[in-house]
Design a protein around this motif. Structure first.
Motif, mmCIF file in Angstrom:
data_model
loop_
_atom_site.group_PDB
_atom_site.id
_atom_site.type_symbol
_atom_site.label_atom_id
_atom_site.label_comp_id
_atom_site.label_asym_id
_atom_site.label_seq_id
_atom_site.Cartn_x
_atom_site.Cartn_y
_atom_site.Cartn_z
ATOM 1 N N ALA A 22 59.174 -34.041 -79.069
ATOM 2 C CA ALA A 22 58.245 -33.693 -80.204
ATOM 3 C C ALA A 22 57.166 -35.507 -80.373
ATOM 4 C CB ALA A 22 58.180 -33.147 -81.088
ATOM 5 N N ARG A 23 58.397 -35.892 -80.665
ATOM 6 C CA ARG A 23 58.186 -37.531 -80.951
ATOM 7 C C ARG A 23 58.191 -38.546 -79.688
ATOM 8 N NH1 ARG A 23 58.364 -39.054 -86.130
ATOM 9 N NH2 ARG A 23 59.441 -37.765 -87.493
ATOM 10 N N ARG A 24 58.495 -37.940 -78.646
ATOM 11 C CA ARG A 24 58.064 -38.983 -77.692
ATOM 12 C C ARG A 24 56.955 -38.085 -77.119
ATOM 13 N NH1 ARG A 24 64.035 -38.179 -74.405
ATOM 14 N NH2 ARG A 24 65.138 -40.305 -75.306
ATOM 15 N N ALA A 25 56.841 -37.559 -77.438
ATOM 16 C CA ALA A 25 55.152 -36.433 -76.355
ATOM 17 C C ALA A 25 53.939 -36.893 -76.827
ATOM 18 C CB ALA A 25 55.298 -35.391 -76.162
ATOM 19 N N GLU A 26 54.028 -37.259 -78.130
ATOM 20 C CA GLU A 26 53.208 -37.490 -79.471
ATOM 21 C C GLU A 26 53.028 -39.335 -79.015
ATOM 22 O OE1 GLU A 26 52.540 -38.284 -84.476
ATOM 23 O OE2 GLU A 26 54.469 -38.343 -83.857
ATOM 24 N N ALA A 27 53.930 -40.066 -79.144
ATOM 25 C CA ALA A 27 54.037 -41.149 -78.943
ATOM 26 C C ALA A 27 53.380 -41.721 -77.729
ATOM 27 C CB ALA A 27 55.058 -42.178 -78.741
ATOM 28 N N ALA A 28 53.848 -41.161 -76.477
ATOM 29 C CA ALA A 28 52.981 -40.882 -75.160
ATOM 30 C C ALA A 28 52.247 -40.957 -75.319
ATOM 31 C CB ALA A 28 53.668 -40.369 -74.382
ATOM 32 N N ALA A 29 51.109 -40.011 -75.735
ATOM 33 C CA ALA A 29 49.577 -39.487 -75.880
ATOM 34 C C ALA A 29 49.384 -40.171 -76.570
ATOM 35 C CB ALA A 29 49.495 -38.232 -76.696
ATOM 36 N N LEU A 30 49.653 -41.849 -77.885
ATOM 37 C CA LEU A 30 49.073 -42.363 -78.439
ATOM 38 C C LEU A 30 48.954 -43.993 -77.669
ATOM 39 C CD1 LEU A 30 50.482 -41.507 -82.044
ATOM 40 C CD2 LEU A 30 48.542 -41.458 -81.342
ATOM 41 N N ALA A 31 50.101 -43.511 -76.867
ATOM 42 C CA ALA A 31 50.202 -44.980 -75.385
ATOM 43 C C ALA A 31 48.201 -45.121 -75.337
ATOM 44 C CB ALA A 31 51.553 -45.190 -75.187
ATOM 45 N N HIS A 32 47.671 -44.082 -75.472
ATOM 46 C CA HIS A 32 46.877 -44.649 -74.292
ATOM 47 C C HIS A 32 45.511 -44.995 -75.155
ATOM 48 C CE1 HIS A 32 47.484 -42.630 -70.660
ATOM 49 N NE2 HIS A 32 48.143 -40.888 -71.406
ATOM 50 N N ARG A 33 44.811 -45.366 -75.416
ATOM 51 C CA ARG A 33 43.659 -46.239 -76.398
ATOM 52 C C ARG A 33 42.535 -45.023 -76.550
ATOM 53 N NH1 ARG A 33 41.558 -52.159 -74.816
ATOM 54 N NH2 ARG A 33 42.907 -52.690 -76.202
ATOM 55 N N GLY A 34 42.102 -45.138 -77.396
ATOM 56 C CA GLY A 34 41.173 -43.860 -77.685
ATOM 57 C C GLY A 34 41.723 -42.838 -78.506
ATOM 58 N N ILE A 35 43.187 -42.426 -78.519
ATOM 59 C CA ILE A 35 43.728 -41.083 -78.602
ATOM 60 C C ILE A 35 43.722 -41.547 -80.431
ATOM 61 C CG2 ILE A 35 45.353 -39.675 -78.430
ATOM 62 C CD1 ILE A 35 43.643 -39.267 -76.521
ATOM 63 N N VAL A 36 43.160 -41.106 -80.765
ATOM 64 C CA VAL A 36 42.730 -41.006 -82.233
ATOM 65 C C VAL A 36 44.161 -39.914 -82.849
ATOM 66 C CG1 VAL A 36 40.416 -41.616 -82.407
ATOM 67 C CG2 VAL A 36 41.299 -39.429 -83.023
ATOM 68 N N GLN A 37 44.228 -38.680 -82.755
ATOM 69 C CA GLN A 37 45.225 -37.947 -83.318
ATOM 70 C C GLN A 37 45.900 -37.364 -82.331
ATOM 71 O OE1 GLN A 37 44.508 -35.317 -86.867
ATOM 72 N NE2 GLN A 37 44.923 -34.444 -86.075
ATOM 73 N N VAL A 38 47.672 -36.762 -82.854
ATOM 74 C CA VAL A 38 47.677 -35.690 -81.625
ATOM 75 C C VAL A 38 48.896 -35.157 -82.764
ATOM 76 C CG1 VAL A 38 49.990 -35.701 -79.828
ATOM 77 C CG2 VAL A 38 48.430 -38.089 -79.893
ATOM 78 N N GLU A 39 49.206 -33.371 -82.026
ATOM 79 C CA GLU A 39 50.099 -33.072 -82.815
ATOM 80 C C GLU A 39 50.507 -32.167 -81.204
ATOM 81 O OE1 GLU A 39 47.126 -29.315 -83.847
ATOM 82 O OE2 GLU A 39 46.183 -30.893 -84.855
ATOM 83 N N ALA A 40 52.265 -32.627 -81.471
ATOM 84 C CA ALA A 40 52.787 -32.076 -80.932
ATOM 85 C C ALA A 40 53.935 -31.359 -81.462
ATOM 86 C CB ALA A 40 53.344 -34.260 -80.416
#
Length: 447
Positions: free
Chosen positions: A132-150
């Motif tokens: 779950a943390r890897r999925a969250e980190a990969a999504a947040l690595a995109h500039r403009g993503i402000v929040q992730v639920e993984a």
């Protein structure tokens, strides 16, 4: 658990016979699941669930009743059986209810060939949290993503069915999954999208980082969404949502609906319901598919059949009771839970794929809508009138121009299904394999 599921079903059937049941069947389920949710970089929830539940169906003449039991003691089984028999004696008579004839029962199946359960060590909660943390980190690595639920999860479910007609059999399933929902923007300008993967065998699961990255990319593509103009346009249902169209067809050919006279395809058996060349195949024993099983909930052997063949509707989805009511033969499609009697349901579904990619269909469409998300629904089960909220992307001159939302798609399923053109992008591992679908002439209500 010191007793096997088979032993539990045997004990419950014995209790039913002592209580006065003419015939009975028992279903035992042993399931466990671990789930991890990550939000805003923190562990939001860690959940572990384990349960054993046993269900009993008793039949007295043409009357039946179902009860479920979680207390596995002998006294609890006796009380449940007595209660079920008392309920059955007061139930309305159903001349079509009853167990399968012994000649119909499944025998000698090969569970190993189905490949629906992995004989491997269950992942630890720490391993799932890392996914779950890897999925969250990969999504947040995109500039403009402000929040992730993984999220990441693992489950195992074993079932055993036994009946007084002599049937006894069981099987197990496993699943490991990872998913992410990514958000961009704020207030009324906030957009979101998701990605998820699930596999029977853990080694087949794509990397959690790839899942998170895709969720982020999809969310960013939604920035600046607007309402499209109103009118009649062709629509492409992306592979992520295209199975919903075939799902409406499957609901309409369900034997329970047909027996009630309510399905919008109830009068179309033997007639064209899809374009020539397209078939809908159910393969209940497809290897490595999440809905495969060696037998149905009434002990009948799983099989492969055409629901639609070369565009022609060839049959209904039937359990024993609906088959008897319609004067037909069961399609081994019975499904049930511990508290419910069997009812017809499909498992693994394939729609004939096309020869072109989704991008080729977009180019062919010219101007229209690519749908990637559907919300809500208004489907008339008798007429097939169709209306759903949607979002996606506006296409002009065969190219995606901008994201759109707050729109409604309307049509009639009889007409829509006769105009579908499939792409070739169905994902092979899914239980329901339906590619992206182009449908001409739908009504869009936007700005």
């Amino acid at each position: 658990m010191t007793e096997t599921l088979e032993t539990l079903t045997t004990r419950l059937l014995d209790a039913a016979k002592r209580a006065g049941a003419d015939t009975a069947d028992a279903l035992a389920i042993d399931q466990s699941a671990t789930g991890i949710d990550i939000r805003a970089g923190a562990l939001e929830q860690a959940e572990r669930a384990e349960a054993i539940e046993v269900g009993l169906r008793v039949l007295i003449g043409g009357r039946q009743a179902c009860v479920s039991v979680s207390d596995l003691s002998q006294s609890s089984f006796a009380m449940a059986a007595e209660r079920a028999v008392a309920m059955a004696r007061e139930a309305p008579e159903d001349p079509y209810a009853g167990l399968a004839d012994p000649s119909q029962l499944a025998r000698g199946w090969d569970l190993a060939a189905l490949q629906i359960a992995e004989d491997a060590e269950e992942p630890t909660a720490a391993a799932l949290e890392e996914d779950a943390r890897r999925a969250e980190a990969a999504a947040l690595a995109h500039r403009g993503i402000v929040q992730v639920e993984a999220s990441a999860s693992y489950s195992r479910r074993a079932v055993h069915l036994a009946a007084t007609n002599g049937f006894s059999g069981g099987y197990a399933r496993t699943s490991r999954s990872v998913s992410a929902v990514a958000f961009t923007g704020e207030g009324l300008g906030m957009e979101r999208d998701w990605a998820a993967e699930s596999r029977i065998f853990q080694s087949d699961l794509p990397g959690a980082g790839d899942v998170g990255a895709l969720a982020g990319e999809r969310a960013l593509a939604r920035v600046g969404a607007r309402r499209p103009r109103t009118g009649a346009f062709p629509v492409i249902y992306d592979e992520r949502v295209a199975s919903s169209l075939i799902g409406h067809l499957l609901q309409a050919v369900n034997g329970a609906a047909v027996a009630r006279g309510s399905g919008w395809l109830r009068d179309r058996l033997g007639e064209a319901v899809l374009p020539a060349g397209l078939s809908v195949i159910e393969d209940q024993a497809r290897p490595r598919a999440t809905s495969s099983r060696p037998f149905d909930a009434e002990g009948l052997p799983s099989s492969r059949r055409a629901i639609v063949e070369d565009g022609i509707l060839t049959g209904w989805t039937l359990d024993l009771a609906t088959a008897r009511k319609l004067g037909m033969t069961s399609t081994a499609s019975a499904s049930r839970g511990p508290m419910t009697p069997p009812g017809p349901a499909t498992s693994n579904i394939d729609l004939t794929p096309g020869t072109r990619s989704r991008d080729a269909l977009i180019a062919e469409m010219g101007t229209g809508l690519l749908v990637t998300s559907l919300i809500g629904s208004s489907i008339n089960g008798t007429t097939g009138d169709y209306s759903r909220g949607a979002s996606g992307f506006w296409v002009e001159n065969g190219e995606i121009l901008y994201p759109v939302n707050e729109l409604t798609i309307a049509g009639n399923l009889r007409d829509m299904l006769m105009r579908i053109i499939p792409a070739n992008d169905a994902r092979a591992h899914l239980s329901t394999r339906v590619p992206s679908l182009l449908v001409e002439g739908l009504t869009l209500a936007g700005s």
